[in-house]
Design a protein around this motif. Structure first.
Motif, PDB file in Angstrom:
ATOM      1  N   TYR A   1       0.831  -1.210   0.000  1.00  0.00           N
ATOM      2  CA  TYR A   1       0.000   0.000   0.000  1.00  0.00           C
ATOM      3  C   TYR A   1       0.866   1.261   0.000  1.00  0.00           C
ATOM      4  CZ  TYR A   1      -2.964   3.751   1.701  1.00  0.00           C
ATOM      5  OH  TYR A   1      -3.603   4.956   1.852  1.00  0.00           O
ATOM      6  N   MET A   2       1.881   1.290   0.865  1.00  0.00           N
ATOM      7  CA  MET A   2       2.715   2.490   0.953  1.00  0.00           C
ATOM      8  C   MET A   2       3.510   2.726  -0.323  1.00  0.00           C
ATOM      9  SD  MET A   2       4.178   2.651   4.858  1.00  0.00           S
ATOM     10  CE  MET A   2       5.000   1.060   4.763  1.00  0.00           C
ATOM     11  N   ALA A   3       3.974   1.645  -0.965  1.00  0.00           N
ATOM     12  CA  ALA A   3       4.825   1.800  -2.145  1.00  0.00           C
ATOM     13  C   ALA A   3       4.042   2.042  -3.422  1.00  0.00           C
ATOM     14  CB  ALA A   3       5.713   0.565  -2.305  1.00  0.00           C
ATOM     15  N   GLU A   4       2.822   1.490  -3.531  1.00  0.00           N
ATOM     16  CA  GLU A   4       2.116   1.508  -4.812  1.00  0.00           C
ATOM     17  C   GLU A   4       0.820   2.320  -4.808  1.00  0.00           C
ATOM     18  OE1 GLU A   4       3.314   0.294  -7.531  1.00  0.00           O
ATOM     19  OE2 GLU A   4       5.075  -0.648  -6.625  1.00  0.00           O
ATOM     20  N   TYR A   5       0.154   2.422  -3.685  1.00  0.00           N
ATOM     21  CA  TYR A   5      -1.174   3.035  -3.676  1.00  0.00           C
ATOM     22  C   TYR A   5      -1.246   4.337  -2.878  1.00  0.00           C
ATOM     23  CZ  TYR A   5      -2.964  -1.327  -5.648  1.00  0.00           C
ATOM     24  OH  TYR A   5      -3.203  -2.399  -6.463  1.00  0.00           O
ATOM     25  N   ALA A   6      -0.469   4.458  -1.811  1.00  0.00           N
ATOM     26  CA  ALA A   6      -0.591   5.612  -0.926  1.00  0.00           C
ATOM     27  C   ALA A   6      -0.049   6.868  -1.584  1.00  0.00           C
ATOM     28  CB  ALA A   6       0.145   5.348   0.385  1.00  0.00           C
ATOM     29  N   SER A   7      -0.684   7.986  -1.285  1.00  0.00           N
ATOM     30  CA  SER A   7      -0.154   9.274  -1.726  1.00  0.00           C
ATOM     31  C   SER A   7       1.068   9.628  -0.885  1.00  0.00           C
ATOM     32  CB  SER A   7      -1.228  10.360  -1.575  1.00  0.00           C
ATOM     33  OG  SER A   7      -1.590  10.507  -0.207  1.00  0.00           O
ATOM     34  N   GLN A   8       1.803  10.624  -1.338  1.00  0.00           N
ATOM     35  CA  GLN A   8       3.002  11.014  -0.607  1.00  0.00           C
ATOM     36  C   GLN A   8       2.651  11.513   0.794  1.00  0.00           C
ATOM     37  OE1 GLN A   8       6.105  10.489  -1.726  1.00  0.00           O
ATOM     38  NE2 GLN A   8       6.862  11.152   0.270  1.00  0.00           N
ATOM     39  N   ARG A   9       1.516  12.182   0.915  1.00  0.00           N
ATOM     40  CA  ARG A   9       1.099  12.678   2.228  1.00  0.00           C
ATOM     41  C   ARG A   9       0.763  11.522   3.167  1.00  0.00           C
ATOM     42  NH1 ARG A   9      -3.845  17.027   3.206  1.00  0.00           N
ATOM     43  NH2 ARG A   9      -3.592  17.187   5.492  1.00  0.00           N
ATOM     44  N   ALA A  10       0.037  10.527   2.658  1.00  0.00           N
ATOM     45  CA  ALA A  10      -0.290   9.369   3.487  1.00  0.00           C
ATOM     46  C   ALA A  10       0.964   8.573   3.841  1.00  0.00           C
ATOM     47  CB  ALA A  10      -1.292   8.475   2.758  1.00  0.00           C
TER      48      ALA A  10
ATOM     49  N   GLY B   1      -0.947  -4.189 -21.276  1.00  0.00           N
ATOM     50  CA  GLY B   1      -2.356  -4.415 -20.989  1.00  0.00           C
ATOM     51  C   GLY B   1      -2.677  -4.868 -19.593  1.00  0.00           C
ATOM     52  N   MET B   2      -1.686  -5.080 -18.732  1.00  0.00           N
ATOM     53  CA  MET B   2      -1.964  -5.456 -17.343  1.00  0.00           C
ATOM     54  C   MET B   2      -2.454  -4.248 -16.559  1.00  0.00           C
ATOM     55  SD  MET B   2       1.127  -8.005 -16.190  1.00  0.00           S
ATOM     56  CE  MET B   2       1.403  -9.584 -16.970  1.00  0.00           C
ATOM     57  N   ASN B   3      -3.354  -4.512 -15.596  1.00  0.00           N
ATOM     58  CA  ASN B   3      -3.744  -3.426 -14.711  1.00  0.00           C
ATOM     59  C   ASN B   3      -2.751  -3.333 -13.549  1.00  0.00           C
ATOM     60  OD1 ASN B   3      -4.447  -5.497 -12.918  1.00  0.00           O
ATOM     61  ND2 ASN B   3      -6.577  -5.512 -13.621  1.00  0.00           N
ATOM     62  N   LYS B   4      -3.014  -2.427 -12.619  1.00  0.00           N
ATOM     63  CA  LYS B   4      -2.036  -2.176 -11.562  1.00  0.00           C
ATOM     64  C   LYS B   4      -1.880  -3.366 -10.627  1.00  0.00           C
ATOM     65  CE  LYS B   4      -0.466   1.508  -8.573  1.00  0.00           C
ATOM     66  NZ  LYS B   4      -0.671   2.910  -8.172  1.00  0.00           N
ATOM     67  N   SER B   5      -2.987  -4.006 -10.253  1.00  0.00           N
ATOM     68  CA  SER B   5      -2.893  -5.149  -9.340  1.00  0.00           C
ATOM     69  C   SER B   5      -2.161  -6.311  -9.991  1.00  0.00           C
ATOM     70  CB  SER B   5      -4.292  -5.578  -8.899  1.00  0.00           C
ATOM     71  OG  SER B   5      -5.078  -5.966 -10.014  1.00  0.00           O
TER      72      SER B   5
ATOM     73  N   LYS C   1       1.327  -8.108  -8.796  1.00  0.00           N
ATOM     74  CA  LYS C   1       1.366  -9.543  -8.529  1.00  0.00           C
ATOM     75  C   LYS C   1       2.406 -10.260  -9.372  1.00  0.00           C
ATOM     76  CE  LYS C   1      -1.617 -13.649  -8.575  1.00  0.00           C
ATOM     77  NZ  LYS C   1      -2.992 -14.165  -8.829  1.00  0.00           N
ATOM     78  N   PHE C   2       2.490  -9.921 -10.682  1.00  0.00           N
ATOM     79  CA  PHE C   2       3.336 -10.698 -11.591  1.00  0.00           C
ATOM     80  C   PHE C   2       4.677 -10.040 -11.895  1.00  0.00           C
ATOM     81  CE2 PHE C   2      -1.049 -11.994 -12.689  1.00  0.00           C
ATOM     82  CZ  PHE C   2      -0.932 -13.352 -12.457  1.00  0.00           C
ATOM     83  N   ILE C   3       4.830  -8.758 -11.596  1.00  0.00           N
ATOM     84  CA  ILE C   3       6.069  -8.061 -11.951  1.00  0.00           C
ATOM     85  C   ILE C   3       6.788  -7.527 -10.713  1.00  0.00           C
ATOM     86  CG2 ILE C   3       7.084  -6.179 -13.275  1.00  0.00           C
ATOM     87  CD1 ILE C   3       5.879  -8.417 -14.972  1.00  0.00           C
ATOM     88  N   THR C   4       6.072  -6.711  -9.920  1.00  0.00           N
ATOM     89  CA  THR C   4       6.731  -6.021  -8.815  1.00  0.00           C
ATOM     90  C   THR C   4       7.157  -6.983  -7.713  1.00  0.00           C
ATOM     91  OG1 THR C   4       5.388  -4.065  -9.289  1.00  0.00           O
ATOM     92  CG2 THR C   4       6.517  -4.142  -7.174  1.00  0.00           C
TER      93      THR C   4
END
Length: 339
Positions: free
Chosen positions: A131-140, A225-229, A233-236
């Motif tokens: 969450y912190m690395a991929e989804y959270a904003s810099q403020r969060a 064509g992959m979405n973020k999730s 899952k498959f790359i990060t």
């Protein structure tokens, strides 16, 4: 004397500079050589310290195994080394039983509580890092990560109080509602609190590793064509897996060496059971208990602490070796996939 010593050192340094440096001296080579020597010295200090710890434990453990059976120590299921009361009974004519040094209940309790802790820490810590690395904003991110760092700095005795006064009664009340009797000192309570303690370690290190994955790899996945999730899952995660495994290994090492939480939340009684609602203890607790008693240093009870420490050292070494092999296999797989 202090002034004379300072002047002597200064004079020696001045003479060294005058005789050592000249117009042909390459300062860069001297500095690099000094730094290289300093790094080699630091490496040797670390290696010698490790061997010193191993040797100091090994010799005392050999004294213990000269008295007690190695086979029973490794595979025995009863740990009752305190014979002071039994010796007193023997002096009065009663029958005194022989001390037993079966370490299976201790190591079973250690691995059991560690497994519970990792079941709590790994999912929560890894999901927090994602969450912190991929989804959270810099403020969060700037708000959440310092709080995790604060959790990592809380003393373990505070976690022990939290386990004994809050988590243990809560577990008893929850299972009482299902008609199941739980002890106020249980492996489940100690494992949960120990997992909470390990969460900041896994989350912080995994966050740094996930954030270091190159952005162009993620962009390439999104462009295909992959979405973020799916990209996560498959790359990060496969790219960051060696670092994540190292973070989990550090958490396991922290759990294996924890003492205070177990003392306050899981008791001191060696108990070989599969029930997480019963009390049990760990190797480190018994090491401390053996060394702080009123027994002589050359007694079997005191020397048993070194035998336990030696086995725990070997177990930790095996875990490190296996983890290094897994990390190398992930590195190899990642390189092949990139080719």
């Amino acid at each position: 004397m202090l002034i004379a010593a300072a002047l002597s050192v200064a004079a020696f340094a001045l003479l060294f500079i005058l005789f050592r440096f000249n117009s042909k001296t390459k300062a860069r080579d001297l500095v690099e050589g000094f730094i290289r020597g300093l790094l080699i010295l630091a490496s040797f200090i670390s290696i010698l310290t490790t061997f010193g710890i191993l040797i100091s434990i090994l010799f005392e453990a050999m004294h213990f195994f000269a008295r007690e059976s190695v086979w029973y120590f490794l595979f025995g299921t009863e740990w009752s080394p305190d014979t002071s009361f039994l010796e007193g009974a023997a002096r009065e004519g009663a029958h005194a039983a022989k001390a037993s040094f079966g370490a299976v209940p201790l190591f079973a309790g250690t691995f059991y509580i560690t497994a519970i802790a990792m079941l709590v820490a790994v999912p929560v810590g890894l999901l927090s890092a994602i969450y912190m690395a991929e989804y959270a904003s810099q403020r969060a991110r700037d708000f959440i990560k310092p709080i995790l760092e604060i959790l990592a700095g809380i003393p373990t005795v505070v976690y022990g109080f939290f386990a004994a006064l809050t988590v243990a009664p809560f577990i008893v009340e929850v299972f009482k509602g299902f008609g199941i009797q739980a002890s106020f000192e249980s492996a489940l309570g100690a494992g949960i609190v120990m997992g909470i303690m390990i969460i900041p370690i896994i989350a912080s290190l995994s966050d740094d590793v996930i954030s270091s994955v190159p952005q162009n790899i993620k962009n390439g996945s999104l462009a295909l064509g992959m979405n973020k999730s799916e990209t996560i899952k498959f790359i990060t995660l496969p790219s960051a897996m060696p670092g994540i495994i190292a973070a989990c290994l550090l958490g396991i090492s922290r759990a294996l060496g924890e003492t205070m939480i177990v003392v306050m939340a899981a008791s001191l009684r060696p108990n070989l059971t599969w029930n997480p609602l019963e009390d049990m203890t760990t190797v480190t607790v018994k090491i401390v208990e053996s060394l702080v008693g009123d027994q002589e240093f050359n007694s079997s009870l005191t020397l048993s602490a070194f035998a336990l420490g030696l086995v725990l050292f070997i177990v930790t070494l095996i875990i490190n070796v296996v983890s290094v092999m897994i990390i190398r296999s992930f590195h190899k797989k990642y390189k092949i996939s990139n080719l």
